[in-house]
Design a protein around this motif. Sequence first.
Motif, PDB file in Angstrom:
ATOM      1  N   MET A   1     -13.594  28.379 102.892  1.00 45.11           N
ATOM      2  CA  MET A   1     -12.255  28.397 102.310  1.00 45.11           C
ATOM      3  C   MET A   1     -11.498  27.101 102.616  1.00 45.11           C
ATOM      4  SD  MET A   1     -12.432  31.081 100.649  1.00 45.11           S
ATOM      5  CE  MET A   1     -10.763  30.980  99.966  1.00 45.11           C
ATOM      6  N   ALA A   2     -11.748  26.507 103.777  1.00 46.51           N
ATOM      7  CA  ALA A   2     -11.066  25.267 104.121  1.00 46.51           C
ATOM      8  C   ALA A   2     -11.475  24.122 103.189  1.00 46.51           C
ATOM      9  CB  ALA A   2     -11.364  24.894 105.570  1.00 46.51           C
ATOM     10  N   ALA A   3     -12.672  24.191 102.636  1.00 44.88           N
ATOM     11  CA  ALA A   3     -13.161  23.138 101.741  1.00 44.88           C
ATOM     12  C   ALA A   3     -13.025  23.514 100.272  1.00 44.88           C
ATOM     13  CB  ALA A   3     -14.623  22.841 102.059  1.00 44.88           C
ATOM     14  N   LEU A   4     -12.367  24.615  99.956  1.00 43.65           N
ATOM     15  CA  LEU A   4     -12.304  25.096  98.571  1.00 43.65           C
ATOM     16  C   LEU A   4     -11.709  24.036  97.641  1.00 43.65           C
ATOM     17  CD1 LEU A   4     -12.886  27.583  96.816  1.00 43.65           C
ATOM     18  CD2 LEU A   4     -10.510  28.303  97.229  1.00 43.65           C
ATOM     19  N   GLN A   5     -12.400  23.798  96.551  1.00 42.62           N
ATOM     20  CA  GLN A   5     -11.993  22.800  95.554  1.00 42.62           C
ATOM     21  C   GLN A   5     -12.739  23.087  94.265  1.00 42.62           C
ATOM     22  OE1 GLN A   5     -14.066  18.854  95.964  1.00 42.62           O
ATOM     23  NE2 GLN A   5     -14.740  19.686  97.951  1.00 42.62           N
ATOM     24  N   PRO A   6     -12.265  22.583  93.116  1.00 44.38           N
ATOM     25  CA  PRO A   6     -13.009  22.753  91.870  1.00 44.38           C
ATOM     26  C   PRO A   6     -14.409  22.142  91.969  1.00 44.38           C
ATOM     27  CG  PRO A   6     -10.767  22.076  91.396  1.00 44.38           C
ATOM     28  CD  PRO A   6     -10.959  21.946  92.894  1.00 44.38           C
ATOM     29  N   GLY A   7     -15.420  22.920  91.616  1.00 43.03           N
ATOM     30  CA  GLY A   7     -16.781  22.408  91.660  1.00 43.03           C
ATOM     31  C   GLY A   7     -17.377  22.374  93.043  1.00 43.03           C
ATOM     32  N   GLU A   8     -16.791  23.094  94.006  1.00 45.28           N
ATOM     33  CA  GLU A   8     -17.314  23.092  95.371  1.00 45.28           C
ATOM     34  C   GLU A   8     -18.764  23.593  95.407  1.00 45.28           C
ATOM     35  OE1 GLU A   8     -16.116  24.874  99.779  1.00 45.28           O
ATOM     36  OE2 GLU A   8     -15.518  25.961  97.979  1.00 45.28           O
ATOM     37  N   ILE A   9     -19.586  22.909  96.218  1.00 43.66           N
ATOM     38  CA  ILE A   9     -20.978  23.326  96.433  1.00 43.66           C
ATOM     39  C   ILE A   9     -21.091  23.778  97.884  1.00 43.66           C
ATOM     40  CG2 ILE A   9     -23.401  22.647  96.403  1.00 43.66           C
ATOM     41  CD1 ILE A   9     -22.675  20.462  94.382  1.00 43.66           C
ATOM     42  N   VAL A  10     -21.396  25.053  98.082  1.00 39.09           N
ATOM     43  CA  VAL A  10     -21.482  25.638  99.422  1.00 39.09           C
ATOM     44  C   VAL A  10     -22.945  25.681  99.869  1.00 39.09           C
ATOM     45  CG1 VAL A  10     -20.983  27.663 100.844  1.00 39.09           C
ATOM     46  CG2 VAL A  10     -19.436  27.043  98.952  1.00 39.09           C
ATOM     47  N   LEU A  11     -23.209  25.140 101.083  1.00 39.97           N
ATOM     48  CA  LEU A  11     -24.558  25.173 101.646  1.00 39.97           C
ATOM     49  C   LEU A  11     -24.680  26.326 102.636  1.00 39.97           C
ATOM     50  CD1 LEU A  11     -27.382  24.095 102.356  1.00 39.97           C
ATOM     51  CD2 LEU A  11     -26.262  22.518 103.970  1.00 39.97           C
ATOM     52  N   MET A  12     -25.613  27.253 102.350  1.00 38.91           N
ATOM     53  CA  MET A  12     -25.935  28.360 103.245  1.00 38.91           C
ATOM     54  C   MET A  12     -27.457  28.398 103.417  1.00 38.91           C
ATOM     55  SD  MET A  12     -23.274  31.132 101.573  1.00 38.91           S
ATOM     56  CE  MET A  12     -22.754  31.991 103.050  1.00 38.91           C
ATOM     57  N   HIS A  13     -27.944  29.240 104.327  1.00 39.83           N
ATOM     58  CA  HIS A  13     -29.387  29.308 104.587  1.00 39.83           C
ATOM     59  C   HIS A  13     -29.881  30.750 104.562  1.00 39.83           C
ATOM     60  CE1 HIS A  13     -28.692  25.180 105.991  1.00 39.83           C
ATOM     61  NE2 HIS A  13     -30.014  24.998 105.857  1.00 39.83           N
ATOM     62  N   ILE A  14     -31.144  30.898 104.148  1.00 47.23           N
ATOM     63  CA  ILE A  14     -31.762  32.222 104.070  1.00 47.23           C
ATOM     64  C   ILE A  14     -32.314  32.669 105.420  1.00 47.23           C
ATOM     65  CG2 ILE A  14     -33.752  33.470 103.127  1.00 47.23           C
ATOM     66  CD1 ILE A  14     -33.419  31.947 100.548  1.00 47.23           C
ATOM     67  N   GLY A  15     -32.943  31.741 106.149  1.00 49.13           N
ATOM     68  CA  GLY A  15     -33.645  32.103 107.375  1.00 49.13           C
ATOM     69  C   GLY A  15     -32.731  32.413 108.541  1.00 49.13           C
ATOM     70  N   SER A  16     -33.304  33.016 109.560  1.00 49.91           N
ATOM     71  CA  SER A  16     -32.558  33.349 110.774  1.00 49.91           C
ATOM     72  C   SER A  16     -32.622  32.208 111.774  1.00 49.91           C
ATOM     73  CB  SER A  16     -33.146  34.610 111.410  1.00 49.91           C
ATOM     74  OG  SER A  16     -34.503  34.389 111.782  1.00 49.91           O
TER      75      SER A  16
END
Length: 335
Positions: free
Chosen positions: A284-299
Motif C-alpha cells: 500500500m505504501a508503494a501504490l501507484q498506477p501500473g504498480e508491479i508487486v513482487l511476491m513469492h510462492i515458496g516458503s
Amino acid sequence: MSRPDATGSGPTDPLPGNGRRRTAAIALVAALVLVAVVLAVLLQRPAESPEPAAGPSPGTSAATSSAASPTPSSPSATPPPPAPAGTETPEAGQTPVQPPVTVPPVPATTPPAPGTVPPQDPFPAGLRNQDLTAVPGAGNTVALTFDAGANAAGLPKILSALSAKGVAGTFFLTGNWAANNPDGVRQIVSAGHRVGNHSMTHPGFTGLSDAQIVQQVRGAEEAILAAGADPRPLFRFPFGERDARTIEAVNDLGYAAVRWSVDTLGWKGTSGGISAQIVSDRVMAALQPGEIVLMHIGSNPDDRSTLDADALPQVIDRISAAGYGFATLDALLAQ
C-alpha cells in the motif's frame, strides 16, 4: 788449300760454304714434312660444338661477374606469372605479401517479398533496453506477480485467494520449478493466470557469458513449454540482477524484461523480522498506477513461513478499497 794436321794427314774441315747449305736443306725438308702431317690431322678431325662459356674463375665474386656481364633482355624469354588479382607487388626491401585465401562468396540475402512485413519483436519496441518497474499508461491498475524458484508451499493458498477475489496474476517460473512441479504449472494455467520466464536455474545474470544467458533463457522456455505453459515474451531477472548487456541479450531472445515497483520482502519470513501485516503495508505504501508487486510462492527455508500467501487476501482487499483494479502483465504488450 787446307792446312795439314800435325800428323801430316789430309784435310780435317770441309769447306764452310758447303756445310751451311746442307744444314739449311735438311731443316727445310723437316719443316715441310711437319706441316704436311699437321694439315693431314686437321683435315681428318670432325667439327665439334663450341664449349659453354666458362663461369667466373676462382676468386672472382658472383657480383663482379654479374656486373661485368649483364644478362641482356630477350624477347623470347618467358615472362614471370602475373600477381593474383587483389594483391600488390611489394616494393624493393618489402616482404612479399602472400596471396589471400580464397573465401567462397556469401550468398546474397533474399529480400522480403513485396507486401510482406519483416520480423519484429514479439513485444512493443518501447519495451526494449528496459527493465520495467511499472506498467506505463495502465491507469489505476495493479499487477500482482509471483516468483517460483524454490518450492511450491504457498501455491495452494495463492491460487485460492486469487480465485476467491476474481483476480488474475502473473507467475514467473524457473525451468527447474516447472520441471519439478508440472501439476502446479497446469493449475496456474487452468486458472487463467499468465506465466513468464525466470531463467532455468536462477543464477545472477551479470556474471554469465552471452552463451550462458541463451542456455538459461532457452532452457527455461523449453521446460515451461513442456509443462504446458508459454512464458513468452515476459522475463524477470533472478535477484533483479541486470545491466545493459544482459537486458539486450534477453531482448534479442524475444523477451521484454519486467522488474517490480515494490518487493514485499515476504520471502524473508518471520525469522527475518517480516510479518503478513508488513507485507500488506509495503504494497500500500508503494501504490501507484501500473504498480508491479513482487511476491513469492515458496516458503522461507528457515522458518517455513509463506507470508506472501498469508497476506494476499488482505492485500487484494486494500488495493480494491483504494479504487484500483488488477491486470496481468499482458497489459504491457498492449502498449
